[in-house]
Design an enzyme around this catalytic site. Structure first.
Site, PDB file in Angstrom:
ATOM      1  NE  ARG A  49     -23.368 -11.843   5.253  1.00 34.71           N
ATOM      2  CZ  ARG A  49     -23.098 -10.587   5.652  1.00 34.71           C
ATOM      3  NH1 ARG A  49     -23.596  -9.516   5.005  1.00 34.71           N
ATOM      4  NH2 ARG A  49     -22.357 -10.369   6.721  1.00 34.71           N
ATOM      5  CB  ALA A  51     -25.934 -11.102  13.925  1.00 36.82           C
ATOM      6  NE  ARG A  90     -26.559 -18.661   8.107  1.00 35.10           N
ATOM      7  CZ  ARG A  90     -25.571 -17.761   7.905  1.00 35.10           C
ATOM      8  NH1 ARG A  90     -25.891 -16.495   7.651  1.00 35.10           N
ATOM      9  NH2 ARG A  90     -24.308 -18.107   7.972  1.00 35.10           N
ATOM     10  CG  ASP A 241     -22.773 -14.226  13.482  1.00 29.60           C
ATOM     11  OD1 ASP A 241     -21.610 -13.926  13.173  1.00 29.60           O
ATOM     12  OD2 ASP A 241     -23.749 -14.143  12.706  1.00 29.60           O
ATOM     13  CE  LYS A 252     -19.087 -15.865   7.995  1.00 36.00           C
ATOM     14  NZ  LYS A 252     -19.952 -17.025   7.717  1.00 36.00           N
TER      15      LYS A 252
HETATM   16  O1  MRU Z   1     -22.456 -16.050   7.479  1.00 31.01           O
HETATM   17  P1  MRU Z   1     -22.748 -14.582   7.632  1.00 31.01           P
HETATM   18  O2  MRU Z   1     -22.334 -13.776   6.456  1.00 31.01           O
HETATM   19  O3  MRU Z   1     -24.172 -14.320   8.060  1.00 31.01           O
HETATM   20  O4  MRU Z   1     -21.815 -14.152   8.846  1.00 31.01           O
HETATM   21  C1  MRU Z   1     -21.889 -12.825   9.292  1.00 31.01           C
HETATM   22  C2  MRU Z   1     -20.889 -12.488  10.328  1.00 31.01           C
HETATM   23  O5  MRU Z   1     -20.158 -13.321  10.819  1.00 31.01           O
HETATM   24  C3  MRU Z   1     -20.891 -11.078  10.826  1.00 31.01           C
HETATM   25  O6  MRU Z   1     -19.629 -10.686  11.228  1.00 31.01           O
HETATM   26  C4  MRU Z   1     -21.859 -10.960  12.017  1.00 31.01           C
HETATM   27  O7  MRU Z   1     -23.123 -11.479  11.703  1.00 31.01           O
HETATM   28  C5  MRU Z   1     -22.019  -9.559  12.476  1.00 31.01           C
HETATM   29  S1  MRU Z   1     -22.899  -8.584  11.299  1.00 31.01           S
HETATM   30  C6  MRU Z   1     -23.096  -7.036  11.939  1.00 31.01           C
END
Ligand code: MRU
Length: 345
Positions: A49, A51, A90, A241, A252
């Site tokens: 998980r 981005a 996703r 993301d 998030k």
């Molecule tokens: O649902 P997730 O855990 O994949 O969400 C991740 C996030 O929201 C992170 O803050 C985002 O992907 C940036 S990661 C460098």
């Protein structure tokens, strides 16, 4: 240790290896994924998980599909369908589709070209994160100058979810910035939002902060904005993301309230993300698809229902912070200041 990597296996086969993020922090478990649908499943259950890590998964997934297709005699349609399943595993993080598309463009050039491109995505992610971590740390030092003087009390930073090495191939974005500041001796404390409902903050970010030896506290998501209002936070630094062309930022769920509180308190709200997270084709936040996840993540706890039978939930995994609340977006190449009218796309 890389969060996601490629391993060559016997007889020209290969597989994606990930650190299973559902097992952390209690167990560092590596999982080998030798089929595209196993990778899709790992993405959907958040075993991999974040981005940039999803960008790497998309890139390696194309190589995996090329190998699996060769082994199993796939038609062009089979391959296209597999890549489509991967691309759509996703919806919110643009990096996933970006990684798939970048490597898929090399399919006509043969498997070696696909492998080179996929591995270049991984190397590029590490290099981008190193560069943006330094730039982000410089920016925050400049923005928070008053607390940074020789012998000053040090910075109190707030972050959300996990934008660390675990969310990338290595290093991290927002947490890479935190690490760079910590290594400069500039960090007094980090507040990490626990990140309901899947707890990326308390499970993953706390684990990374612990490993780096930073002073940190986990806070429930609802407490984050009030810490800012009480003057306990000097800067908020989060990942993203997807960044729309106008500078709106999907991250998030729970990020937007932090940005509102930061704007009201005059605290810098900094987004650290690689260029691959900026989606020039998406004009603004309204056009970003926000992933809705299952009710059970909210109304059940560790497999047991906590709400009344039949209780339903609304479970958006992300929210959008409008560009006017974003002090700066830091990438490996530049600093964009959306609140001051700059546009990244
Ligand atoms: O649902 P997730 O855990 O994949 O969400 C991740 C996030 O929201 C992170 O803050 C985002 O992907 C940036 S990661 C460098």
């Amino acid at each position: 240790m890389r969060t996601i990597d490629w391993v060559e296996q016997a007889a020209g086969d290969g597989a994606v290896v990930i650190v299973d993020q559902t097992a952390l922090p209690h167990e560092v478990r590596f999982v080998t994924l030798a089929a595209v649908d196993d990778l899709v499943d790992a993405i959907q259950r958040l075993a991999v998980r974040g981005a940039p890590a999803l960008g790497a998964a998309g890139a390696l997934g194309v190589l995996l599909a090329a190998r699996q297709g060769g082994r199993e005699g796939w038609s062009d349609d089979d391959l296209a369908a597999a890549l489509d399943r991967l691309r759509r595993a996703r919806p919110t993080a643009v990096n996933l589709a970006w990684g798939v598309d970048r490597v898929a463009r090399r399919l006509p050039d043969g498997e070696a070209a696909v492998a080179d491109e996929a591995l270049a995505v991984l190397e590029g992610d590490v290099a981008a994160n190193r560069a943006l971590a330094t730039r982000g740390a410089d920016l925050i030092e400049a923005l928070c100058g008053r607390r940074m003087g020789q012998g000053g009390p040090g910075l109190r930073l707030q972050t959300h979810c996990n934008a660390g090495a675990l969310a990338c191939v290595d290093v991290g974005t927002a947490l890479g910035v935190v690490r760079a500041l910590h290594e400069r001796g500039r960090v007094a404390r980090v507040y990490a939002g626990e990140t309901r409902p899947l707890l990326q903050g308390v499970r993953l970010t706390a684990w990374e902060l612990d490993e780096m030896g930073a002073d940190y506290r986990v806070v429930v998501d609802a407490a984050g904005p009030s810490l800012i209002a009480r003057g306990l936070v000097d800067a908020v630094v989060v990942g993203a993301d997807r960044v729309a062309a106008n500078g709106d930022v999907a991250n998030k769920v729970g990020t937007y309230p932090l940005a509102l509180a930061a704007a009201r308190a005059g605290v810098p709200f900094v987004v650290a993300a690689p260029e691959s997270t900026i989606d020039a084709a998406t004009p603004g936040g309204d056009a970003i698809a926000i992933e809705d996840r299952a009710d059970d993540e909210v109304v059940a706890w560790q497999g047991r229902r906590v709400g009344p039978a039949g209780a339903q939930a609304v479970n958006p995994a992300f929210d959008v912070t409008p560009c006017d609340l974003v002090t700066a977006i830091v990438t490996e190449r530049r600093v964009v200041r959306p609140a001051a009218g700059d546009r990244p796309g």
